[in-house]
Design a protein around this motif. Structure first.
Motif, PDB file in Angstrom:
ATOM      1  N   GLY A  31      56.392 -83.060  56.625  1.00 20.82           N
ATOM      2  CA  GLY A  31      56.114 -83.703  57.904  1.00 20.82           C
ATOM      3  C   GLY A  31      55.183 -84.897  57.758  1.00 20.82           C
ATOM      4  N   ARG A  32      54.181 -84.748  56.905  1.00 17.35           N
ATOM      5  CA  ARG A  32      53.281 -85.881  56.640  1.00 17.35           C
ATOM      6  C   ARG A  32      54.023 -87.027  55.979  1.00 17.35           C
ATOM      7  N   ALA A  35      56.130 -88.912  58.546  1.00 17.97           N
ATOM      8  CA  ALA A  35      55.314 -89.761  59.411  1.00 17.97           C
ATOM      9  C   ALA A  35      54.759 -90.954  58.650  1.00 17.97           C
ATOM     10  N   LEU A  41      61.567 -88.504  64.092  1.00 16.81           N
ATOM     11  CA  LEU A  41      61.235 -87.081  64.135  1.00 16.81           C
ATOM     12  C   LEU A  41      62.458 -86.184  63.962  1.00 16.81           C
ATOM     13  N   ALA A  44      63.175 -84.261  60.739  1.00 18.90           N
ATOM     14  CA  ALA A  44      62.454 -83.022  60.427  1.00 18.90           C
ATOM     15  C   ALA A  44      63.372 -81.814  60.548  1.00 18.90           C
ATOM     16  N   PHE A  88      53.628 -83.801  60.936  1.00 20.99           N
ATOM     17  CA  PHE A  88      54.123 -85.077  61.463  1.00 20.99           C
ATOM     18  C   PHE A  88      53.213 -85.591  62.570  1.00 20.99           C
ATOM     19  N   ARG A  92      50.941 -88.900  62.442  1.00 24.41           N
ATOM     20  CA  ARG A  92      51.311 -89.985  63.351  1.00 24.41           C
ATOM     21  C   ARG A  92      50.154 -90.337  64.277  1.00 24.41           C
TER      22      ARG A  92
END
Length: 108
Positions: A31-32, A35, A41, A44, A88, A92
């Motif tokens: 997720g990091r 972002a 998104l 994901a 994420f 973000r």
């Protein structure tokens, strides 16, 4: 014949170890990465499917749990997606504060 236990401590510990700790760390890092690279998104969802499959295989290979269990795969997917969304969103938010800090600053 003894009845099946209502609460399975071994199963819970295996889930916490594999799905939450290992799968959660991989999902959070994914997720990091999404972002950081300004990916949308919805990607994901695709990555969470893959991580859930990997975690389900680890359950199967290490602890002889069912590989093709839809309920277990759904639970692994939900855990992976939750950690991925957390990674994420936190990344973000940090990006937005860095990029648009002056615009987003509050006047309290």
């Amino acid at each position: 014949m003894t009845p099946a236990p209502i609460f399975d401590l071994r199963g819970l510990l295996i889930f916490l170890g594999l799905s939450v700790i290992i799968g959660g760390a991989a999902s959070f890092a994914t997720g990091r990465a999404l972002a950081t690279r300004w990916r949308p998104l919805w990607q994901a969802l695709v990555y969470a499917l893959g991580i859930a499959a990997m975690v389900r295989f680890l359950h199967y290979a290490l602890f002889a749990e069912p590989l093709l269990s839809l309920e277990a795969y759904g639970l692994d997917f939900a855990a992976a997606l939750g950690f991925m969304l957390a990674g994420f969103k936190l990344t973000r938010r940090h990006q937005m504060q860095q990029q648009y800090g002056a615009i987003l600053a509050r006047d309290d």
